[in-house]
Design a protein around this motif. Structure first.
Motif, PDB file in Angstrom:
ATOM      1  N   VAL A 557      46.173  43.210  41.655  1.00 21.75           N
ATOM      2  CA  VAL A 557      44.815  43.174  41.098  1.00 21.75           C
ATOM      3  C   VAL A 557      44.613  41.959  40.212  1.00 21.75           C
ATOM      4  O   VAL A 557      43.606  41.242  40.327  1.00 21.75           O
ATOM      5  CB  VAL A 557      44.529  44.480  40.318  1.00 21.75           C
ATOM      6  N   THR A 558      45.546  41.699  39.304  1.00 19.58           N
ATOM      7  CA  THR A 558      45.395  40.544  38.415  1.00 19.58           C
ATOM      8  C   THR A 558      45.457  39.233  39.186  1.00 19.58           C
ATOM      9  O   THR A 558      44.731  38.275  38.865  1.00 19.58           O
ATOM     10  CB  THR A 558      46.484  40.565  37.334  1.00 19.58           C
ATOM     11  N   ILE A 559      46.298  39.170  40.200  1.00 20.94           N
ATOM     12  CA  ILE A 559      46.348  37.954  41.021  1.00 20.94           C
ATOM     13  C   ILE A 559      45.048  37.782  41.795  1.00 20.94           C
ATOM     14  O   ILE A 559      44.538  36.658  41.956  1.00 20.94           O
ATOM     15  CB  ILE A 559      47.561  38.016  41.971  1.00 20.94           C
ATOM     16  N   LEU A 560      44.452  38.888  42.256  1.00 18.63           N
ATOM     17  CA  LEU A 560      43.162  38.804  42.934  1.00 18.63           C
ATOM     18  C   LEU A 560      42.081  38.285  41.987  1.00 18.63           C
ATOM     19  O   LEU A 560      41.275  37.417  42.375  1.00 18.63           O
ATOM     20  CB  LEU A 560      42.786  40.181  43.475  1.00 18.63           C
ATOM     21  N   TYR A 561      42.050  38.792  40.770  1.00 13.89           N
ATOM     22  CA  TYR A 561      41.103  38.265  39.771  1.00 13.89           C
ATOM     23  C   TYR A 561      41.354  36.773  39.539  1.00 13.89           C
ATOM     24  O   TYR A 561      40.415  35.974  39.433  1.00 13.89           O
ATOM     25  CB  TYR A 561      41.245  39.024  38.450  1.00 13.89           C
TER      26      TYR A 561
END
Length: 567
Positions: A557-561
């Protein structure tokens, strides 16, 4: 646009953390290297030494005179927005409540900034974000975790008042005194209350630990802890606190018997002043009077005292055996409460107990169902009274003591709780040292610096290792169910970043600082809120799921953001 080299830098920062977590998980789940007891010792080391020293190390090296006020303001505003909205929802809507206000505020606004935020944001957006994350950690420890603890203690105090003073009686409480050995109202330690009423009808409430705080003028409101010697041959008269292995059987008459061979001695449940002998096949022998009164039989005196029972040698060996009669019920405590005097009035102490069992405030509502504002019987909080709670008659609208009395009570227990938390001292000491060090350019002595560094270097890995142990010890990865887990994930990874983005745009954050603020809000669930939820028994299954499953979901999720914000 995010390049491959930048993506690789992020993965290099995160892979070691997840490696430590999965090694710990495998060492318990698959390889059986650690037992639960050993895991408890490791977790104790992490909570008492590793994480506090890690916090001190980061905070002491951060310059407090160069704080990013815009970033901190945006983070503060986002938390205030969430808290105000949840408060309005809890106040005006029946579906809301203090319980869900606390839980949802924890989920939406309190991420794992220390362990996950510092290495991740530093790899994504550079070294300046490390200082910003440390500043957020200081605010979390000093302000937001204190607010969260205040809310938990407020809930515990409301449960206490509702359980002990249902209806309008609580409105007469003018003072609440808490004994020095009562650290919290979280229900971990059984507590008891004592009340005094003055001539004007005002109540003074005293909260004590039920086990360690024995009343001053001990009479019959507490159990004996030691057996009493008697002049019965080779026998002892046990108190009502005698372990259950001496009593077998059930029933409801409260009659206590002991047998030896064909003889039976029966003690009545009343004043214990009379007894009779019965022999199978024969009638009852005449009763005789005993010198025992009810206060004697339940006395807490630890010294042996004489008995006026005649010597009995029922079958030659003189060793009677205590049993509970098949018709006997539970041994009820004799109602001879400790009395307190004030203004010529006599008032009884009140114990937060049911017969044979002390209860804590976390399950007190099972013994005392609450009433709603409309007068119907209902649990104060979701699940507090259980699904099988028996409805009770309406007792009027529930009242509470004045705000001043409640605030004084909560501040007392919150202060005691914080004073026993190592993270409180590490954060304050780190902040004080950084203020001194950066003001007058005083470096930390090398012998102290290296001593702290050797533990803080292991602190990050040990924190993740402890998380892996926690995951492995759980019977289910999603103990709260799919519906609640989905709701929690949406709030944690979508609602939290949206509120942070709105607050950041409002204060004027732009560029990489805006991106860092949003990614920081999408970090996995913090550990401290889960610890509080477990201690106060408030939705621990939901917080446990967000800690366990959130650690796995947060990386993609954080990498997607990070990728989307870099487009």
């Amino acid at each position: 646009m995010i390049t491959g080299n930048e993506f690789y830098t992020v993965m290099c920062a995160m892979a070691p953390l997840y490696f430590a977590m999965f090694v710990a998980y495998g060492s318990v789940k698959w390889w059986k290297i650690f037992t639960p007891t050993q895991c408890s010792g490791i977790n104790r080391f992490v909570s008492v030494f590793a994480v506090p020293v890690l916090s001190f190390h980061f905070i002491s090296q951060n310059n407090p005179y160069k704080m990013d006020t815009m970033f901190i303001l945006a983070d503060t505003l986002s938390k205030i927005f969430v808290f105000v909205l949840l408060s309005l929802w809890a106040f005006f809507f029946k579906s809301g409540g203090l319980d869900w206000l606390i839980t949802l505020f924890s989920i939406a606004t309190l991420p794992n900034t220390l362990v996950m935020g510092i290495p991740l944001l530093q790899a994504m957006y550079g070294d300046y974000t490390k200082n910003v994350m440390v500043q957020l950690v200081v605010l979390q420890c000093i302000i937001w975790y204190t607010l969260l603890l205040f809310l938990f203690e407020l809930r515990a105090a409301r449960l206490l008042i509702r359980a002990e003073f249902p209806g309008q009686a609580a409105g007469s409480i003018a003072k609440i005194q808490v004994d020095d050995d009562v650290i919290s109202l979280d229900g971990v330690d059984p507590l008891r209350t004592e009340t005094e009423t003055d001539v004007n009808g005002r109540i003074r409430l005293r909260i004590r630990r039920s086990i360690s705080s024995v009343p001053d003028s001990v009479m019959s409101s507490s159990f004996c802890l030691t057996p009493r010697a008697s002049n019965l041959s080779n026998a002892e008269i046990f108190s009502v606190n005698t372990p259950n292995r001496f009593f077998n059987g059930g029933g409801g008459s409260g009659t206590l018997q002991f047998y030896n061979g064909s003889n039976e001695i029966m003690f009545c449940n009343g004043d214990l002043g009379g007894f009779g002998f019965t022999r199978p096949g024969f009638g009852a022998s005449p009763r005789r009077l005993s010198g025992y009164a009810s206060s004697d039989a339940y006395s807490l005196q630890p010294t042996p005292r004489a008995s006026n029972f005649n010597e009995l040698d029922v079958n030659g060996n003189g060793t009677p055996v205590w049993m509970k009669s098949p018709a006997a019920g539970r041994i009820f405590r004799q109602s001879s409460p400790k009395m307190m005097w004030e203004s010529g009035q006599r008032h009884a102490a009140k114990d937060i107990n049911v017969p044979e069992k002390e209860i804590s405030f976390r399950d007190a509502l099972k013994a005392a169902p609450q009433t709603t504002a409309a007068g119907g019987a209902a649990s104060m909080e979701e699940g507090a009274a259980g699904k099988d709670a028996t409805p009770v008659a309406a007792i009027g609208k529930q009242e509470m003591p004045s705000a001043t009395v409640m605030v004084r009570l909560i501040l007392t227990v919150v202060g005691r709780k914080l004073s026993r938390n190592p993270n409180t001292y590490s954060s304050l000491l780190g902040l004080v040292w950084s203020l001194i060090s950066f003001k007058w350019n005083i470096p930390m002595p090398n012998i102290v610096d290296f001593s702290i560094k050797i533990i803080s270097d292991a602190g990050l890995g040990m924190a993740m290792f402890s998380l892996g142990l926690f995951m492995a010890l759980q019977p289910k990865m999603i103990p709260c169910g799919a519906k609640k887990a989905t709701m929690g994930m949406l709030i944690r990874f979508i609602s939290g970043p949206l509120f942070m983005a709105g607050a950041s745009l409002l204060v004027g954050l732009r560029g990489s600082r805006l991106h860092a603020a949003i990614v920081q809000a999408a970090l996995p669930q913090g550990i401290v809120p889960f610890v509080f939820a477990r201690e106060y028994n408030l939705h621990p299954d939901l917080l446990s799921t967000l800690v366990i499953f959130g650690m796995i979901v947060s990386l993609p999720v954080t990498i997607l953001y990070y990728v989307l914000l870099g487009l």
